[in-house]
Design a protein around this motif. Structure first.
Motif, short mmCIF file in Angstrom:
data_model
loop_
_atom_site.label_atom_id
_atom_site.label_comp_id
_atom_site.label_asym_id
_atom_site.label_seq_id
_atom_site.Cartn_x
_atom_site.Cartn_y
_atom_site.Cartn_z
N LEU A 1 0.83 -1.21 0.00
CA LEU A 1 0.00 0.00 0.00
C LEU A 1 0.86 1.26 0.00
O LEU A 1 0.49 2.27 -0.61
CB LEU A 1 -0.93 0.00 1.21
CG LEU A 1 -2.17 -0.89 1.13
CD1 LEU A 1 -3.06 -0.67 2.34
CD2 LEU A 1 -2.95 -0.63 -0.15
N ASN A 2 2.03 1.20 0.67
CA ASN A 2 2.93 2.35 0.67
C ASN A 2 3.37 2.71 -0.74
O ASN A 2 3.34 3.89 -1.13
CB ASN A 2 4.16 2.07 1.55
CG ASN A 2 3.84 2.03 3.03
OD1 ASN A 2 2.78 2.51 3.46
ND2 ASN A 2 4.73 1.45 3.81
N ILE A 3 3.79 1.72 -1.51
CA ILE A 3 4.27 2.00 -2.86
C ILE A 3 3.11 2.39 -3.77
O ILE A 3 3.27 3.23 -4.67
CB ILE A 3 5.05 0.79 -3.42
CG1 ILE A 3 5.83 1.19 -4.67
CG2 ILE A 3 4.14 -0.37 -3.72
CD1 ILE A 3 7.02 2.06 -4.40
N LYS A 4 1.94 1.80 -3.55
CA LYS A 4 0.77 2.14 -4.38
C LYS A 4 0.36 3.59 -4.16
O LYS A 4 -0.04 4.31 -5.09
CB LYS A 4 -0.40 1.20 -4.05
CG LYS A 4 -0.20 -0.24 -4.50
CD LYS A 4 -0.14 -0.36 -6.00
CE LYS A 4 -0.10 -1.82 -6.43
NZ LYS A 4 0.03 -1.94 -7.91
N LYS A 5 0.43 4.06 -2.93
CA LYS A 5 0.09 5.45 -2.63
C LYS A 5 1.10 6.40 -3.28
O LYS A 5 0.72 7.46 -3.81
CB LYS A 5 0.07 5.68 -1.12
CG LYS A 5 -1.04 4.97 -0.38
CD LYS A 5 -0.89 5.19 1.11
CE LYS A 5 -1.87 4.33 1.90
NZ LYS A 5 -1.65 4.48 3.37
N TYR A 6 2.37 6.01 -3.23
CA TYR A 6 3.40 6.90 -3.78
C TYR A 6 3.23 7.10 -5.27
O TYR A 6 3.44 8.20 -5.79
CB TYR A 6 4.79 6.33 -3.46
CG TYR A 6 5.90 7.17 -4.03
CD1 TYR A 6 6.31 8.33 -3.38
CD2 TYR A 6 6.51 6.81 -5.24
CE1 TYR A 6 7.33 9.12 -3.92
CE2 TYR A 6 7.51 7.60 -5.78
CZ TYR A 6 7.92 8.75 -5.12
OH TYR A 6 8.92 9.54 -5.65
N VAL A 7 2.85 6.03 -6.00
CA VAL A 7 2.71 6.13 -7.46
C VAL A 7 1.26 6.46 -7.85
O VAL A 7 0.88 6.31 -9.02
CB VAL A 7 3.17 4.82 -8.14
CG1 VAL A 7 4.63 4.58 -7.88
CG2 VAL A 7 2.33 3.63 -7.67
N ASN A 8 0.47 6.85 -6.86
CA ASN A 8 -0.93 7.26 -7.11
C ASN A 8 -1.78 6.14 -7.72
O ASN A 8 -2.63 6.39 -8.57
CB ASN A 8 -0.98 8.49 -8.01
CG ASN A 8 -0.36 9.71 -7.36
OD1 ASN A 8 -0.51 9.93 -6.16
ND2 ASN A 8 0.36 10.50 -8.15
N GLU A 9 -1.51 4.93 -7.29
CA GLU A 9 -2.33 3.80 -7.73
C GLU A 9 -3.29 3.36 -6.63
O GLU A 9 -3.99 2.35 -6.77
CB GLU A 9 -1.44 2.62 -8.14
CG GLU A 9 -0.61 2.90 -9.38
CD GLU A 9 0.24 1.72 -9.79
OE1 GLU A 9 0.11 0.64 -9.15
OE2 GLU A 9 1.04 1.85 -10.74
N ALA A 10 -3.35 4.12 -5.55
CA ALA A 10 -4.28 3.84 -4.45
C ALA A 10 -4.57 5.13 -3.71
O ALA A 10 -3.73 6.04 -3.66
CB ALA A 10 -3.69 2.80 -3.49
N ASP A 11 -5.77 5.21 -3.16
CA ASP A 11 -6.14 6.37 -2.36
C ASP A 11 -5.40 6.33 -1.03
O ASP A 11 -4.71 5.36 -0.69
CB ASP A 11 -7.65 6.37 -2.12
CG ASP A 11 -8.42 6.50 -3.43
OD1 ASP A 11 -7.85 7.03 -4.40
OD2 ASP A 11 -9.58 6.05 -3.47
#
Length: 497
Positions: A403-413
């Motif tokens: 989730l940390n990496i997904k947030k950084y690349v704007n692939e998760a809220d």
């Protein structure tokens, strides 16, 4: 010292006492690395080199020994040079792979049914489902559990590849370790990977250090002369050290480590039985008669021994006459009942102490009820729960990093794991028919979807339900009914005539 006193002091014995696994590998071979801060170690290359050498020279030999036992290369039986003192005697050495039996049962029980991950947040569920599918997580979880139970530890490396896809892979325990902080939460400060490769007769390694913010790579160097020169640094955005250590508990013990001495005893007992059977076929022939043994030299007697033949002179009876000439075979007597009882007891102790049931036991017959089977597995289930708790911690950390990496690349809220629930389903045989009959007889209603999920030949339940609905629509279609209904009526009337 006089010859008579050697017995009292035990100086006439040549038997060597072999050390057990626990004596060979003490606490230093399984300790966790800790430091005040990452800078304390990484700012001083010599401290990092010392830590890598300690892992390679002190901890890896224990891991290698554990790996040998699961591959039937039991060091207790194969490395014991004191087993046979006479070259002409049999020296069979049989290794028994109890370690493989223990781990195979453990892995199958805990990961044979895929581990379930479910959250109240649908976005989290979708991210996890996509990640698991892309990384074949069913197989990866199973292999991580295998390493965890085999070595007492397992390592998972998470990275983002060139196609901007998030990946998880196993990192070899022989070339990976994590350094933790001194806080009570044991926060990972950094992790080290030093994969080794060979060029000719020389062994090289490339050391990579993972901190919570960057990846530090050092130039390749020889393993026996570690000299670290930094090659590059690159930032990562996983938010924490991207290597996760899985362990069943804080002791980091293998699932079969404490029964290795018993496995060694069983190997020795079975090997001795095989040696006895071989030596029995080559029993020594003793010929006692009126022989002049003075004409035989030491070399002659040695040749006789190798030929399993001994010539002995007659003895003198009390009345002065010579004893009767005789010929007979001599061999070591074997207590069959006692030896087999000893081996059976060892085998039972191995299963009892490891908590893994012996499925070949008569008590595991097909007539046992489900409740009776649960009691036989009660001890193993308690141990499995401990391992599952340790494994869950690693899984929670895996998805937190994701989730940390997904947030950084704007692939998760801006969301977190929330109430992510990880559950294990024991992979055990079930009497589904009996259970289903009992529930139906008690008045319980069961949906068609649930019933279909119990069928082994239906792979996709939803697709099967859709097919049923389509068939029902065709049957109720007025056009189809007009076309086929009249024809069915005509066929019935012609049949009556």
């Amino acid at each position: 010292m006089q010859k008579v006193n050697e017995f009292e002091y035990g100086e006439d014995t040549h038997h060597q006492i072999s050390k057990s696994f626990q004596q060979l590998y003490g606490p230093a071979a399984n300790r966790s690395y800790r430091a005040n801060s990452a800078e304390e170690i990484l700012d001083d290359v010599n401290k990092l080199i010392s830590m890598i050498r300690d892992h390679h020279e002190v901890q890896c030999p224990r891991l290698a020994a554990l790996d040998d036992y699961i591959k039937a290369r039991n060091s207790g039986i194969y490395n014991d040079d004191s087993r046979r003192h006479e070259e002409e005697r049999a020296d069979h050495r049989a290794a028994h792979n109890f370690a493989k039996v223990i781990i195979a049962f453990d892995v199958g029980y805990n990961t044979g049914v895929p581990i379930k991950k479910d959250s109240d947040d649908e976005q989290v569920n979708n991210i996890i489902a996509e990640y698991d599918k892309a990384n074949d997580m069913e197989a990866l979880d199973s292999e991580l559990w295998r390493d965890m139970k085999k070595y007492g530890r397992a390592y998972e490396l998470q990275y983002r590849n060139g196609q901007d896809r998030d990946r998880s892979v196993i990192s070899d325990v022989f070339e990976t370790f994590v350094c933790y902080g001194l806080d009570v939460e044991r926060t990972p400060l950094f992790a080290v990977r030093y994969p080794q490769y060979q060029v000719g007769t020389q062994e090289f390694t490339t050391v990579t250090v993972y901190t919570d913010k960057e990846i530090i790579t050092y130039k390749p160097c020889q393993m026996n002369a570690l000299k670290l020169e930094e090659e590059k640094r690159e930032a990562h955005f996983w938010g924490e050290v991207p290597i996760t250590e899985y362990s069943p508990d804080r002791y980091r013990m293998s699932g079969y480590e404490d029964v290795i001495p018993l496995i060694d005893l069983y190997d020795a007992a079975q090997s001795d039985t095989a040696n006895y059977m071989t030596d029995l076929n080559e029993a020594t022939l003793i010929i006692t008669g009126d022989l002049n043994l003075k004409k035989y030299t030491v070399d002659d007697l040695t040749k006789m021994k190798k030929a399993n033949l001994m010539l002995l002179a007659n003895g003198i009876n009390p009345d002065g006459s010579r004893s009767q000439t005789d010929a007979k075979y001599i061999y070591k007597q074997y207590d069959v009942t006692g030896a087999e009882a000893y081996k059976e007891r060892l085998q039972k102790d191995i299963h009892k102490i490891s908590f893994v049931p012996d499925l070949t036991d008569d008590s595991f017959s097909g007539t046992q009820s489900g409740e009776a089977m649960k009691y036989k597995l009660f001890g193993f289930q308690q141990m499995a729960k401990t391992g599952q708790r340790g494994f869950k911690k690693g899984l929670m950390r895996r998805y937190r990093l994701l989730l940390n990496i997904k947030k950084y690349v704007n692939e998760a809220d801006n969301t977190d794991l929330g109430s992510l629930n990880i559950s294990f389903t024991p992979n055990l045989p079930k009497a589904v028919l009996e259970e289903l009959k009992t529930l139906v007889d008690s008045g319980m209603e069961i949906s068609q979807e649930t019933l279909m999920s119990l069928a082994s030949f239906i792979e996709d339940v939803k697709a099967e339900l859709e097919k049923i609905e389509e068939e029902k629509k065709k049957e109720s279609d007025p056009v189809m009914e007009a076309m086929f209904g009249n024809r069915m009526q005509q066929d019935s009337e012609s049949g009556e005539e």
